[in-house]
Design a protein around this motif. Structure first.
Motif, PDB file in Angstrom:
ATOM      1  N   GLU A  53       0.837  -1.208   0.000  1.00 50.35           N
ATOM      2  CA  GLU A  53       0.000   0.000   0.000  1.00 50.35           C
ATOM      3  C   GLU A  53       0.870   1.255   0.000  1.00 50.35           C
ATOM      4  O   GLU A  53       0.651   2.189  -0.784  1.00 50.35           O
ATOM      5  CB  GLU A  53      -0.915  -0.019   1.222  1.00 50.35           C
ATOM      6  CG  GLU A  53      -2.019  -1.068   1.137  1.00 50.35           C
ATOM      7  CD  GLU A  53      -2.526  -1.517   2.496  1.00 50.35           C
ATOM      8  OE1 GLU A  53      -1.951  -1.106   3.533  1.00 50.35           O
ATOM      9  OE2 GLU A  53      -3.496  -2.292   2.535  1.00 50.35           O
ATOM     10  N   VAL A  54       1.859   1.279   0.887  1.00 48.86           N
ATOM     11  CA  VAL A  54       2.734   2.451   1.007  1.00 48.86           C
ATOM     12  C   VAL A  54       3.591   2.617  -0.245  1.00 48.86           C
ATOM     13  O   VAL A  54       3.783   3.726  -0.751  1.00 48.86           O
ATOM     14  CB  VAL A  54       3.606   2.339   2.270  1.00 48.86           C
ATOM     15  CG1 VAL A  54       4.682   3.412   2.292  1.00 48.86           C
ATOM     16  CG2 VAL A  54       2.732   2.447   3.525  1.00 48.86           C
ATOM     17  N   GLU A  55       4.090   1.509  -0.779  1.00 43.73           N
ATOM     18  CA  GLU A  55       4.972   1.575  -1.950  1.00 43.73           C
ATOM     19  C   GLU A  55       4.229   2.042  -3.195  1.00 43.73           C
ATOM     20  O   GLU A  55       4.840   2.563  -4.127  1.00 43.73           O
ATOM     21  CB  GLU A  55       5.613   0.203  -2.190  1.00 43.73           C
ATOM     22  CG  GLU A  55       6.782   0.205  -3.149  1.00 43.73           C
ATOM     23  CD  GLU A  55       8.044   0.833  -2.567  1.00 43.73           C
ATOM     24  OE1 GLU A  55       9.041   0.944  -3.302  1.00 43.73           O
ATOM     25  OE2 GLU A  55       8.040   1.181  -1.370  1.00 43.73           O
ATOM     26  N   GLN A  56       2.904   1.866  -3.212  1.00 42.14           N
ATOM     27  CA  GLN A  56       2.102   2.307  -4.349  1.00 42.14           C
ATOM     28  C   GLN A  56       2.348   3.784  -4.663  1.00 42.14           C
ATOM     29  O   GLN A  56       2.413   4.191  -5.819  1.00 42.14           O
ATOM     30  CB  GLN A  56       0.613   2.093  -4.023  1.00 42.14           C
ATOM     31  CG  GLN A  56      -0.341   2.353  -5.162  1.00 42.14           C
ATOM     32  CD  GLN A  56      -0.667   1.085  -5.928  1.00 42.14           C
ATOM     33  OE1 GLN A  56       0.063   0.102  -5.863  1.00 42.14           O
ATOM     34  NE2 GLN A  56      -1.750   1.106  -6.650  1.00 42.14           N
ATOM     35  N   VAL A  57       2.510   4.582  -3.617  1.00 44.22           N
ATOM     36  CA  VAL A  57       2.568   6.036  -3.767  1.00 44.22           C
ATOM     37  C   VAL A  57       3.882   6.498  -4.405  1.00 44.22           C
ATOM     38  O   VAL A  57       3.932   7.565  -5.022  1.00 44.22           O
ATOM     39  CB  VAL A  57       2.363   6.713  -2.400  1.00 44.22           C
ATOM     40  CG1 VAL A  57       2.302   8.223  -2.530  1.00 44.22           C
ATOM     41  CG2 VAL A  57       1.078   6.203  -1.747  1.00 44.22           C
ATOM     42  N   VAL A  58       4.950   5.704  -4.282  1.00 43.89           N
ATOM     43  CA  VAL A  58       6.256   6.160  -4.778  1.00 43.89           C
ATOM     44  C   VAL A  58       6.303   6.212  -6.299  1.00 43.89           C
ATOM     45  O   VAL A  58       7.237   6.767  -6.873  1.00 43.89           O
ATOM     46  CB  VAL A  58       7.410   5.269  -4.253  1.00 43.89           C
ATOM     47  CG1 VAL A  58       7.370   5.144  -2.745  1.00 43.89           C
ATOM     48  CG2 VAL A  58       7.403   3.893  -4.918  1.00 43.89           C
ATOM     49  N   ALA A  59       5.279   5.638  -6.972  1.00 47.12           N
ATOM     50  CA  ALA A  59       5.280   5.617  -8.437  1.00 47.12           C
ATOM     51  C   ALA A  59       5.319   7.017  -9.036  1.00 47.12           C
ATOM     52  O   ALA A  59       5.776   7.206 -10.171  1.00 47.12           O
ATOM     53  CB  ALA A  59       4.064   4.863  -8.953  1.00 47.12           C
ATOM     54  N   SER A  60       4.855   8.017  -8.289  1.00 47.83           N
ATOM     55  CA  SER A  60       4.864   9.391  -8.789  1.00 47.83           C
ATOM     56  C   SER A  60       6.178  10.089  -8.504  1.00 47.83           C
ATOM     57  O   SER A  60       6.376  11.242  -8.891  1.00 47.83           O
ATOM     58  CB  SER A  60       3.737  10.187  -8.131  1.00 47.83           C
ATOM     59  OG  SER A  60       3.998  10.350  -6.749  1.00 47.83           O
ATOM     60  N   GLY A  61       7.090   9.397  -7.812  1.00 56.24           N
ATOM     61  CA  GLY A  61       8.331  10.024  -7.372  1.00 56.24           C
ATOM     62  C   GLY A  61       8.227  10.604  -5.976  1.00 56.24           C
ATOM     63  O   GLY A  61       9.200  11.141  -5.437  1.00 56.24           O
ATOM     64  N   ARG A  62       7.058  10.462  -5.355  1.00 54.47           N
ATOM     65  CA  ARG A  62       6.841  10.981  -4.005  1.00 54.47           C
ATOM     66  C   ARG A  62       7.600  10.130  -2.980  1.00 54.47           C
ATOM     67  O   ARG A  62       7.542   8.897  -3.023  1.00 54.47           O
ATOM     68  CB  ARG A  62       5.345  10.970  -3.683  1.00 54.47           C
ATOM     69  CG  ARG A  62       4.989  11.558  -2.323  1.00 54.47           C
ATOM     70  CD  ARG A  62       3.485  11.535  -2.117  1.00 54.47           C
ATOM     71  NE  ARG A  62       2.812  12.438  -3.043  1.00 54.47           N
ATOM     72  CZ  ARG A  62       2.678  13.742  -2.846  1.00 54.47           C
ATOM     73  NH1 ARG A  62       3.176  14.302  -1.740  1.00 54.47           N
ATOM     74  NH2 ARG A  62       2.049  14.488  -3.741  1.00 54.47           N
ATOM     75  N   VAL A  63       8.304  10.770  -2.057  1.00 57.80           N
ATOM     76  CA  VAL A  63       9.002  10.063  -0.977  1.00 57.80           C
ATOM     77  C   VAL A  63       8.049  10.023   0.207  1.00 57.80           C
ATOM     78  O   VAL A  63       7.975  10.948   1.021  1.00 57.80           O
ATOM     79  CB  VAL A  63      10.322  10.764  -0.601  1.00 57.80           C
ATOM     80  CG1 VAL A  63      11.048   9.976   0.485  1.00 57.80           C
ATOM     81  CG2 VAL A  63      11.201  10.929  -1.832  1.00 57.80           C
ATOM     82  N   VAL A  64       7.323   8.926   0.310  1.00 60.41           N
ATOM     83  CA  VAL A  64       6.220   8.854   1.271  1.00 60.41           C
ATOM     84  C   VAL A  64       6.709   8.784   2.713  1.00 60.41           C
ATOM     85  O   VAL A  64       5.989   9.136   3.648  1.00 60.41           O
ATOM     86  CB  VAL A  64       5.311   7.658   0.927  1.00 60.41           C
ATOM     87  CG1 VAL A  64       5.987   6.341   1.267  1.00 60.41           C
ATOM     88  CG2 VAL A  64       3.967   7.774   1.625  1.00 60.41           C
ATOM     89  N   THR A  65       7.960   8.367   2.913  1.00 54.89           N
ATOM     90  CA  THR A  65       8.493   8.236   4.278  1.00 54.89           C
ATOM     91  C   THR A  65       9.245   9.480   4.739  1.00 54.89           C
ATOM     92  O   THR A  65       9.807   9.485   5.841  1.00 54.89           O
ATOM     93  CB  THR A  65       9.439   7.024   4.363  1.00 54.89           C
ATOM     94  OG1 THR A  65      10.483   7.188   3.388  1.00 54.89           O
ATOM     95  CG2 THR A  65       8.700   5.724   4.103  1.00 54.89           C
TER      96      THR A  65
END
Length: 223
Positions: free
Chosen positions: A173-185
């Motif tokens: 779920e968390v890794e899904q967001v990195v596809a845009s280049g966003r550093v979610v952590t």
């Protein structure tokens, strides 16, 4: 090979199921379903999954169409280590607690950011509405704070001292967001430590299963 797994690696829950099989050496016949080509809407696939979504498993004549139920089934049918889905009632109930919570929290809010930041712009050629996206990102961060302050408050994994199927769902779920280049952590050391730990536990299969997401990430960073 009896077990068939229908999946698209763009789908978070589908990646979780594929990862579980690979990490635990569960033999299966891969059945990729290209959502971008609407293959899930074919009459053939509708006979397998009437909801026309992924993942789905077919084990002989037996079918399951929901990721949580699939992971529970695979954990109980195959000889996997107990930490994935503990037999102890209280330990198992903690895993169930996260899996019940994640549907309307981690799953929903990370997926919403991914859809608005990656899927819709690619489909329409139009950049996301910044105000709307900001609202979705803020909601997602409220969820990530809950992950840190509740589920990761006293334990190295979401539901205890060892990795479970809850962590498998959570990391996808968390890794899904990195596809845009966003550093979610970013600014979240607890979440960063947890993601690093879980990725190490799932290596080398984590990067293999997330290769498409990482290609999107690298392309977004380049752009």
């Amino acid at each position: 090979m009896s077990l068939k797994v229908y999946f698209d690696l763009m789908s978070q829950p589908a990646r979780a199921v594929v990862l579980f099989c690979k990490v635990n050496k569960i033999p299966f016949t891969p059945k990729p379903i290209a959502l971008r080509k609407y293959e899930q809407q074919s009459e053939e696939y509708k006979r397998i999954n009437p909801f026309q979504k992924v993942p789905t498993i077919q084990d002989g004549d037996f079918k399951l169409t929901e990721s949580v139920a699939i992971l529970q089934y695979l954990a109980e049918k195959y000889n996997v280590p107990d930490h994935w889905y503990p037999k102890d009632l209280q330990a198992r109930s903690k895993v169930r607690e996260y899996m019940a919570w994640q549907h309307m929290n981690t799953r929903m809010h990370c997926a919403t950011v991914f859809i608005h930041e990656v899927i819709l712009p690619r489909a329409t050629g139009t950049p996301p509405d910044e105000d709307e996206l900001k609202q979705h990102v803020n909601t997602m961060h409220t969820t990530l704070t809950a992950m840190e302050d509740v589920f990761l408050k006293d334990t190295p994994y979401l539901c205890g001292d060892k990795i479970s199927i809850a962590d498998l769902l959570g990391i996808c779920e968390v890794e899904q967001v990195v596809a845009s280049g966003r550093v979610v952590t970013a600014g979240r050391p607890t979440l960063q430590t947890w993601t690093d730990r879980v990725k190490t536990d799932l290596a080398p299969h984590f990067d293999e299963v997330h290769s498409l997401m990482h290609k999107l990430r690298d392309r977004s960073k380049k752009n």
